[in-house]
Design an enzyme around this catalytic site. Sequence first.
Site, short mmCIF file in Angstrom:
data_model
loop_
_atom_site.label_atom_id
_atom_site.label_comp_id
_atom_site.label_asym_id
_atom_site.label_seq_id
_atom_site.Cartn_x
_atom_site.Cartn_y
_atom_site.Cartn_z
CE LYS A 27 8.38 33.42 -26.13
NZ LYS A 27 7.67 32.60 -26.01
CB SER A 59 6.04 33.42 -22.18
OG SER A 59 6.91 32.49 -23.64
CB SER A 99 3.02 30.97 -25.09
OG SER A 99 4.42 31.45 -23.47
N1 GLN Z 1 1.27 29.75 -19.44
C1 GLN Z 1 2.42 28.28 -20.02
C2 GLN Z 1 3.69 27.58 -19.17
O1 GLN Z 1 3.71 28.97 -18.01
C3 GLN Z 1 2.59 28.34 -20.98
C4 GLN Z 1 4.13 29.57 -21.34
C5 GLN Z 1 4.45 29.04 -23.13
O2 GLN Z 1 3.83 28.06 -23.73
N2 GLN Z 1 5.35 28.81 -23.51
O3 GLN Z 1 4.21 26.89 -18.77
#
Ligand code: GLN
Length: 476
Positions: free
Chosen positions: A69, A145, A169
């Site tokens: 990532k 994400s 995410s």
């Molecule tokens: N979707 C969640 C957010 O927008 C979690 C994101 C993540 O785990 N990096 O914060």
Amino acid sequence: MDLNQLTAHELLAKLNSQETSLKAVMDSLYARIHKVEPKVNAYIRRQELKDFTGNSTSGFLKGLPITIKDNICTEGISTECCSKILQGFRPPYDATVIKKLKESGATIFPIKANMDEFAFGSSTENSYFGVTHNPWNLDCVPGGSSGGSAAAVANDEAIWALGSDTGGSIRQPASFCGVVGLKPTYGRVSRFGLIAFASSLDQIGPITKDVQDAAILMGIICGHDSKDSTSVNQGTPNYTKSLHGDIKGLKIGIPKEYFVEGMDAEVKVIIEEAIEKLKTLGATTKQVSLPHTDYAVAVYYIIATAEASSNLARFDGVQYGYRAQSDNLIQMYKSTRAEGFGQEAKRRIILGTFALSHGYYDAYYLRALKVRTLIKQDFDKVFQDFDCIVTPTSPTSAFKIGERVQDPLKMYLSDIYTISVNLAGIPAISVPCGFTKKGLPVGLQIMAKPFDEEMLFRVAHAFEQNTDWHKIKPKI
Ligand code: GLN
């Protein structure tokens, strides 16, 4: 089957017996990437993918490539968190997880996986490099994400991958793309070299085609690291020992707060069938309560944005990445941040700065910390009597691209089942457990006590061995 379709452990067996070569593995990945990437966009900066044969080494991974990532630092390879503000940043060092992978003989794939800018999002639509398309339905998001990592693994453009999980995410995109995703216990995996979103919630973890690969990868990346003061010294277990398939007599809690309004009816049926499956394998299930679940999303969006606003203060055009031109220093800071951050990043910086500001700190931030403790205590209580907790990973399957962009609150609710795990610091895994009528994957989430990843592997593996969901591939 083409080589790129195999799991890491299947490829390792072939490399060890010299039935195939690293070059052949690389060639099959390249062919797949060239064929499908124009439609999927799981990888960014694809122009940097030149002839690359992998680094065959003596380590036990034999040079096997791994996809990373874009928020995990890779020495000499651009790491920009899919944000304009980090444009051109090539870290001079490796994150600890990357160092460990290299020491185990992995090749770090030279282009990185797409993600929401700074990991802010649940759909990968917040990436500076454009959205990733879900390989099961190109009109849908891959989740986020870590959407690029999950889509690449699901679509056989990667053997396996690393993601990061602050509020879901890793698990939510794994669920949307039909692959395995694990969020380790907070402190289990070093965060050194992970570009911070919310430091008290972030963890790096595996995204893989099956549970065995997740166990192998966790064994490599976990362990104490003196460079991360929150990393815990709990040894480096051999997780593959947990893959024996026996879950007889295990006590599984099913939290009633997770089966309420807002959950898609089809997802509900699929999850119920998965729970029945676990029962036929000898586990017993019982309804439990996590009474503070309702507050999790609100608490998360105060704590996570507060920490993000502070972590992102360092991006001002001076030390890293993008710099706006100006003769005036203050104006340079302002323009850099105005031009460099995307909309969601700005929204979170403003929200977090507000929650931390004088007069609101006690009312919002401190209050949120207190409720966080209550959420953690809910789990402690259940784990006194149960070995694990099983829930859906997400209330819905993958949604359409564009569907939730205009409504941030709706987007934030995508994480309703994953967020509490990060607030409590416990580990959780998502495994494929079925498909909707439209052919979109659904994930089953298993949660366990802190540092009991073995339990997750044990249950997930037993489930996987008795189902075929993980073997079905998207057809593009
Ligand atoms: N979707 C969640 C957010 O927008 C979690 C994101 C993540 O785990 N990096 O914060």
